[in-house]
Design a protein around this motif. Sequence first.
Motif, PDB file in Angstrom:
ATOM      1  N   UNK A  95      89.704  75.080 -15.474  1.00 34.07           N
ATOM      2  CA  UNK A  95      90.231  74.957 -14.126  1.00 34.07           C
ATOM      3  C   UNK A  95      90.917  73.678 -14.066  1.00 34.07           C
ATOM      4  N   UNK A  96      90.279  72.564 -14.539  1.00 31.25           N
ATOM      5  CA  UNK A  96      91.027  71.092 -14.637  1.00 31.25           C
ATOM      6  C   UNK A  96      92.249  71.214 -15.274  1.00 31.25           C
ATOM      7  N   UNK A  97      92.306  71.798 -16.641  1.00 21.25           N
ATOM      8  CA  UNK A  97      93.446  71.826 -17.254  1.00 21.25           C
ATOM      9  C   UNK A  97      94.490  72.798 -16.728  1.00 21.25           C
ATOM     10  N   UNK A  98      94.192  73.679 -16.154  1.00 27.55           N
ATOM     11  CA  UNK A  98      95.089  74.663 -15.389  1.00 27.55           C
ATOM     12  C   UNK A  98      95.809  74.003 -14.004  1.00 27.55           C
ATOM     13  N   UNK A  99      95.149  73.192 -13.332  1.00 31.56           N
ATOM     14  CA  UNK A  99      95.504  72.566 -12.308  1.00 31.56           C
ATOM     15  C   UNK A  99      96.443  71.509 -12.697  1.00 31.56           C
ATOM     16  N   UNK A 100      95.955  70.669 -13.786  1.00 31.42           N
ATOM     17  CA  UNK A 100      96.732  69.542 -14.403  1.00 31.42           C
ATOM     18  C   UNK A 100      98.252  70.172 -14.934  1.00 31.42           C
ATOM     19  N   UNK A 101      98.179  71.340 -15.561  1.00 29.34           N
ATOM     20  CA  UNK A 101      99.651  71.726 -15.997  1.00 29.34           C
ATOM     21  C   UNK A 101     100.330  72.188 -14.879  1.00 29.34           C
ATOM     22  N   UNK A 102      99.761  72.789 -13.961  1.00 28.26           N
ATOM     23  CA  UNK A 102     100.817  73.495 -12.931  1.00 28.26           C
ATOM     24  C   UNK A 102     101.152  72.186 -12.074  1.00 28.26           C
ATOM     25  N   UNK A 103     100.232  71.490 -11.608  1.00 28.20           N
ATOM     26  CA  UNK A 103     100.503  70.380 -10.503  1.00 28.20           C
ATOM     27  C   UNK A 103     101.264  69.205 -11.273  1.00 28.20           C
ATOM     28  N   UNK A 104     100.298  68.410 -12.004  1.00 33.40           N
ATOM     29  CA  UNK A 104     100.683  67.200 -12.611  1.00 33.40           C
ATOM     30  C   UNK A 104     101.797  67.292 -13.409  1.00 33.40           C
TER      31      UNK A 104
END
Length: 168
Positions: A95-104
């Motif tokens: 979930x952390x990697x998913x948010x990082x990829x889509x947002x950051x």
Amino acid sequence: MALSNKITSIEIRQKDFDSSSDWKYKFTINNMVADIGQVNFSSAFDEAIDGTLRSNLRGYRLSVSLSFQKLLSSTAQRQTQGSQSYTSSTVSAFLGDLVSALVTTGDSHIEMSLNIDDQTPDFFAVIPENLNLVTAYTNQIGRGSANLDFIGRSILPSIPTYLQAPSV
């Protein structure tokens, strides 16, 4: 339209999977909901001037719903670009990697593969559609459930053969 129930694992990777920091997760799953929905131009059929029906089928769109409880009970493995093997991981890291990829990083989508008997078919571009968090109360006891819903980014002209449910 239901998909094959022989899906044994699901792979989710960062878009393109081409730099050393890109990630790919493999989840060995017990049960999941995957669907391909029919996409029409306006309605399923239109009536022509001569009274005949015309089909307005544009194609099919992949829709995957991952139950958070089933995701927690599945085996999660992570691989980075350049690495040949998977390492053990957690759902919270995913979930952390998913948010990082889509947002950051600003990626517009991620890629998902539905695997049958450890054969790795094509990756489909998907976007997170919804995160449902529902609390149902029975006798003043709350029970929470959550789903991660993904929807296909593009319309498929036909259903891939390996995903078709067997006809009865």
